[in-house]
Structures are given as structure tokens and as C-alpha cells.
Design an enzyme around this catalytic site. Structure first.
Site, PDB file in Angstrom:
ATOM      1  N   LYS A  76       0.872  -1.180   0.000  1.00 58.67           N
ATOM      2  CA  LYS A  76       0.000   0.000   0.000  1.00 58.67           C
ATOM      3  C   LYS A  76       0.907   1.228   0.000  1.00 58.67           C
ATOM      4  O   LYS A  76       1.945   1.238   0.677  1.00 58.67           O
ATOM      5  CB  LYS A  76      -0.881  -0.032   1.251  1.00 58.67           C
ATOM      6  N   SER A 151      -9.631   1.982   2.949  1.00 54.99           N
ATOM      7  CA  SER A 151      -8.737   2.716   2.098  1.00 54.99           C
ATOM      8  C   SER A 151      -7.721   1.848   1.353  1.00 54.99           C
ATOM      9  O   SER A 151      -7.107   2.331   0.406  1.00 54.99           O
ATOM     10  CB  SER A 151      -7.970   3.739   2.938  1.00 54.99           C
ATOM     11  N   SER A 175      -9.970  -0.468   7.140  1.00 56.02           N
ATOM     12  CA  SER A 175      -9.418  -0.330   5.786  1.00 56.02           C
ATOM     13  C   SER A 175      -8.723  -1.552   5.205  1.00 56.02           C
ATOM     14  O   SER A 175      -8.356  -1.523   4.028  1.00 56.02           O
ATOM     15  CB  SER A 175      -8.462   0.847   5.741  1.00 56.02           C
TER      16      SER A 175
HETATM   17  N1  GLN Z   1     -13.120   4.294   6.529  1.00 57.59           N
HETATM   18  C1  GLN Z   1     -12.485   4.719   7.747  1.00 57.59           C
HETATM   19  C2  GLN Z   1     -12.060   6.160   7.627  1.00 57.59           C
HETATM   20  O1  GLN Z   1     -12.307   6.768   6.639  1.00 57.59           O
HETATM   21  C3  GLN Z   1     -11.329   3.809   8.051  1.00 57.59           C
HETATM   22  C4  GLN Z   1     -10.123   4.130   7.285  1.00 57.59           C
HETATM   23  C5  GLN Z   1      -8.966   3.255   7.632  1.00 57.59           C
HETATM   24  O2  GLN Z   1      -9.124   2.209   8.257  1.00 57.59           O
HETATM   25  N2  GLN Z   1      -7.779   3.704   7.259  1.00 57.59           N
HETATM   26  O3  GLN Z   1     -11.475   6.696   8.530  1.00 57.59           O
END
Ligand code: GLN
Length: 490
Positions: A76, A151, A175
Site C-alpha cells: 500500500k 482505504s 481499511s
Molecule cells: N473508513 C475509515 C475512515 O475513513 C477507516 C479508514 C482506515 O481504516 N484507514 O477513517
């Protein structure tokens, strides 16, 4: 060579069925063919990958290879990689080349993996759909008009489409698990502190954790053996020995217990997802596990709590992007004030700005007690409720997401709807426990993820449950239709 797992590829490499160079070339060719449609990669490191693959082949020939030697892998784009771009999905870091490797990167490199590229992601990991990326949304290989989740959507799409057998991800509120569920693969988020955060661009430091996106739980175990462990450069990293996860996968589930939170089956749960989850629980019963109901009465508060704690921490973490030391800088500011303002105005996207403003607000003198302090108390309550479950059961199980993959564009203008998508995953981050999402069926034509949650440092238990399930079912072997090279939907 179809979509093979890390463990299958490892066996093939050792027996000389194919070389790492061949595997790497194949991975690079698949990326080249599919990326115009999927947009899963921000950077492809072709030359470096081939050099690393040849080194891996020499190691394999010498008989000193480990289980990950020569396996193509993607990181990532939140993990710092010396000498290559680390953008974190942001214009702010679009030109940033890190002078050092993240611990996750160096540990996996030491284990012999071949890095083929860096995957697309929501900007600074803030998002659940990959649409906040400065580099454009990733597309779900099951249906390119849909989101792969976020994400870590680039990593998930890349593994699901067979471009790489495994990828890394990070999980602050879901994410890793949510994109794994949306793309029909296995996503593993370890206990907070189990994997070093050194060199992982910070979003919300008390929640961020690195993990894996793979086809199977067995592969997650193999990667975790290399990634996990104490790191003196991360003060929250756990000083605990790393168990041999891949040797602990086969334990019988007879007599083990699974707690199913009543609150996970509310009105918001898609009926197709519910059916798949209930069927999966039946498989665990057949394997000898006992299923009982547990309660997480404050689960509904996990989303509002998270959306105070995470923005608060992000507003502090992201203050370092000032246009002075690294990253984007507004080119013609007249004074230092304008340099800061214009740099941050132009370098950050809308969602990141929304979080910074919320975070600054909840931390401000007049509102700290009402919001931030209150959220910390509720966080404790949610954590205690989850911990109480583990006094009675070995693991907790339920859906990973309320619905299968939603359409691109469907929620992007409605932050609250977007945030609610994380309702089943966030409590795990607030509590710091491990969680895994494994494919367990389909709702219509779209994959459904089953989430398993364990107590702190219960990685081996979770991987054992997931592996036994995957030996009994074939959902993890289902692949999306081949992605054509037509830039669909662009
Ligand atoms: N969807 C969540 C957010 O927008 C989690 C994101 C993540 O786990 N990095 O914060």
C-alpha cells in the site's frame, strides 16, 4: 499459472516449476494489462522487481530460501520505500521519495519478497471507497462500476484480480477488512502494536495497524511471521515473541465457542449478506464450534466515537505537511503564512480537510471536554464490552460490512452514509484487538465478507478459525471475471 496462493507459489518456486523472474514478469504483465481498468497501482517498480527476482532465484538455487523468497508482492502506498515514490494517495506527497524503508517493507524484503509496486489508496487512508485518492478511484474487479472499498482498495483489487498473490494494507477503522470483503479476499488486521508502524505514514496513531490482503488465511499467517515483532523505532510496538502462525492453523475447532453479537444483525444489514453470514456460522457448527449470542450494547456509538478520535489524531499528525520540509509546496507565496495556507489548501483533498477541521474543533479548548474527552470514555466502554465477550467465547463473528460493494459515486457526497459503512469494523480498532475478513459467499453477484474478531494477541486463534473454514469451503477460490484492457469506465 492462474491465481495461485503464496503457499502454492512458494512450493512451485522451491520445486523449480517456475522461477521468481518468470513469476515477476507475469505479475508485471498482468498489472500492465489490468491497471488501465482497475487503477490499483500508483507506482510499478518493474526494473527493481526483476533485479530482486533474479537475486531470489539465486537464493532459491542455493537452497537458502524461506517461504516468501521470490514471491511478488505490492505495498500500500502508505509504507515508505526508499528510492521510490510514497504518495499516500495525496497531492501533498505526490513527489515524495522516502530516504528510508518502513519496518514492514524492510522485514518483508529480508524475507525475500519481490516488490512489484505501490498500490492506490484513499488519501492519507481516509475513506471507505478509494474515491478520495488524488490518483483517482480504484475499481472493483468484480464489477468495475463499483468501489473495491477503502482505504486499502488498490491492494485488495490487485490481489482479487490476481495481479499479485499478496499485498500489505493498513487498518485504522476497517481499511483492510472492508476492501477484502468487497473484493472476495482475506484481509487480516493484527492486534494494535503487533506490527511496527515505523515508516507507515501516520493517520490516527492510536488506531493505525498494518496487516495483509491475501487469498487465504494460510498466506496471511506466512506474511505475518515475517512482518510482526518488536521494533525499537515504534514506541507502541509490542515486545512479545511472534508465534509460528503457519504451524498453528490446523488445530481442531471442536468445543471452541463463537460469540455472535446481536447488534451485528440490525435493519441495516443486507439480506444477502445476512444469509451468507448465517450459512458460514453453520459451517463452524459442523466443524464442532459452539455458537452463542453475545452483546455489544454500545456498538452504535463506535462510529461517532471514531469520528472524533480519528480526526483529532489526524489533525495533529497532518500538521507536519507545511510545504517546508518535504512534499508539495505552493510555488509563489509572498510570505510564510501564505506558504502554509496555500500549500495545505492545494495539497490536501476535501475529505482530509474535513477531518483536519473536525479534529481541530474537537481538540479546541472550549470543546475538548464535550467531545474528545467524552469520546475517549465511550471508547473505553466499547473496548470493555468487547473484552467481556472474550471471557465467555474464543472469538466473535459477524458480517464485515452491512452491504456488498456499493457503486462508485454512490456515497461520496454523503460523508455520514460513507462513515456508517464502517459500523461493524470500527469497534475492533477502538479496542485494539485483531480482526479478519474472509470470503463467505455472495449477495447477488458480489462477494460477502465474514468478520472474525479475537482477543488481544489472538492472531493464531483467528488464523486457525479462518483456515479451518477455508479448508471446508471454496469461497476464497472464486475469482472475478477477467479484467479487460479497455480502461472501462474511464
Ligand atoms: N473508513 C475509515 C475512515 O475513513 C477507516 C479508514 C482506515 O481504516 N484507514 O477513517
Amino acid at each position: 499459472m492462474d491465481r495461485l496462493t503464496v503457499s502454492q507459489l512458494s512450493a512451485g518456486l522451491r520445486s523449480g516449476k517456475f522461477s521468481s523472474e518468470e513469476l515477476t514478469r507475469q505479475s508485471l504483465a498482468r498489472i500492465e494489462a489490468a491497471n488501465p481498468s482497475l487503477n490499483a497501482f500508483i507506482t510499478v517498480t518493474g526494473e527493481e522487481a526483476l533485479t530482486a527476482a533474479r537475486a531470489a532465484d539465486r537464493k532459491l538455487a542455493s537452497g537458502n530460501a524461506g517461504p516468501l523468497t521470490g514471491i511478488p508482492l505490492a505495498h500500500k502506498d502508505i509504507f515508505c520505500t526508499a528510492g521510490t515514490l510514497t504518495t499516500c494517495g495525496s497531492r501533498m506527497l505526490a513527489n515524495f521519495v522516502s530516504p528510508y524503508d518502513a519496518t514492514v517493507v524492510s522485514k518483508l524484503a529480508d524475507a525475500g519478497v519481490v516488490l512489484v509496486g505501490k498500490t492506490n489508496m484513499d488519501e492519507f487512508a481516509m475513506g471507505s471507497s478509494n474515491e478520495t485518492s488524488y490518483f483517482g478511484p480504484v475499481r472493483n474487479p468484480w464489477e468495475v462500476s463499483r468501489s473495491p472499498g477503502g482505504s486499502s482498495g488498490g491492494s485488495a483489487a490487485a490481489v482479487a484480480a490476481g495481479l499479485v498473490p499478496a499485498a500489505t494494507g493498513t487498518d485504522t477503522g476497517g481499511s483492510i477488512r472492508q476492501p477484502a470483503a468487497f473484493t472476495g479476499i482475506t484481509g487480516f488486521k493484527p492486534t494494535y502494536g503487533r506490527v511496527s508502524r515505523y515508516g507507515m505514514v501516520a493517520f490516527a496513531s492510536s488506531l493505525d495497524q498494518a496487516g495483509t490482503l491475501t487469498i487465504t488465511a494460510e498466506d496471511a499467517a506466512l506474511l505475518m511471521e515475517a512482518m510482526a515483532g518488536f521494533d525499537a523505532r515504534d514506541s507502541t510496538s509490542a515486545d512479545q515473541a511472534v508465534p509460528p502462525y503457519s504451524k498453528m492453523l490446523d488445530e481442531s475447532l471442536a468445543g471452541k465457542t463463537i460469540g455472535v453479537p446481536r447488534e451485528y444483525f440490525d435493519d441495516g444489514l443486507d439480506p444477502g449478506c445476512e444469509r451468507a453470514i448465517r450459512d458460514a456460522l453453520d459451517v463452524f457448527s459442523d466443524l464442532g464450534a459452539k455458537i452463542t449470542e453475545v452483546e455489544l450494547p454500545h456498538l452504535a456509538l463506535s462510529v461517532p466515537t471514531y469520528y472524533i478520535v480519528a480526526p483529532a489524531e489526524c489533525s495533529s499528525n497532518l500538521s507536519r505537511y507545511d510545504g517546508i520540509r518535504f512534499g508539495y509546496r505552493h510555488p509563489d507565496a509572498r510570505d510564510i503564512g501564505e506558504l502554509y495556507t496555500r500549500t495545505r489548501q492545494e495539497g490536501f483533498g476535501a475529505e482530509v480537510k474535513r477531518r483536519i477541521m473536525t479534529g481541530t474543533y474537537v481538540l479546541s479548548a472550549g470543546y475538548y471536554d464535550a467531545y474528545y474527552l467524552q469520546a475517549q470514555k465511550v471508547r473505553r466502554l466499547i473496548r470493555d464490552e468487547l473484552m467481556r465477550c472474550f471471557e465467555d467465547v474464543d472469538i466473535v463473528a459477524g458480517p464485515t460490512t452491512p452491504t456488498p460493494a456499493f457503486g462508485l459515486g454512490e456515497k461520496i457526497d454523503d460523508p455520514v452514509q460513507m462513515y456508517l459503512n464502517d459500523i461493524y469494523t470500527i469497534a475492533v480498532n477502538l479496542a485494539g484487538t485483531p480482526g479478519i475478513s474472509i470470503p463467505c459467499g455472495f449477495s447477488g453477484t458480489l462477494p460477502v465478507g465474514l468478520q472474525l474478531i479475537g482477543p488481544h494477541f489472538g492472531e493464531a486463534t483467528l488464523l486457525n478459525f479462518a483456515h479451518r473454514y477455508q479448508q471446508q469451503t471454496d469461497w476464497h477460490t472464486k475469482t472475478p471475471p477477467p479484467v479487460s484492457n479497455d480502461g472501462a469506465g474511464e
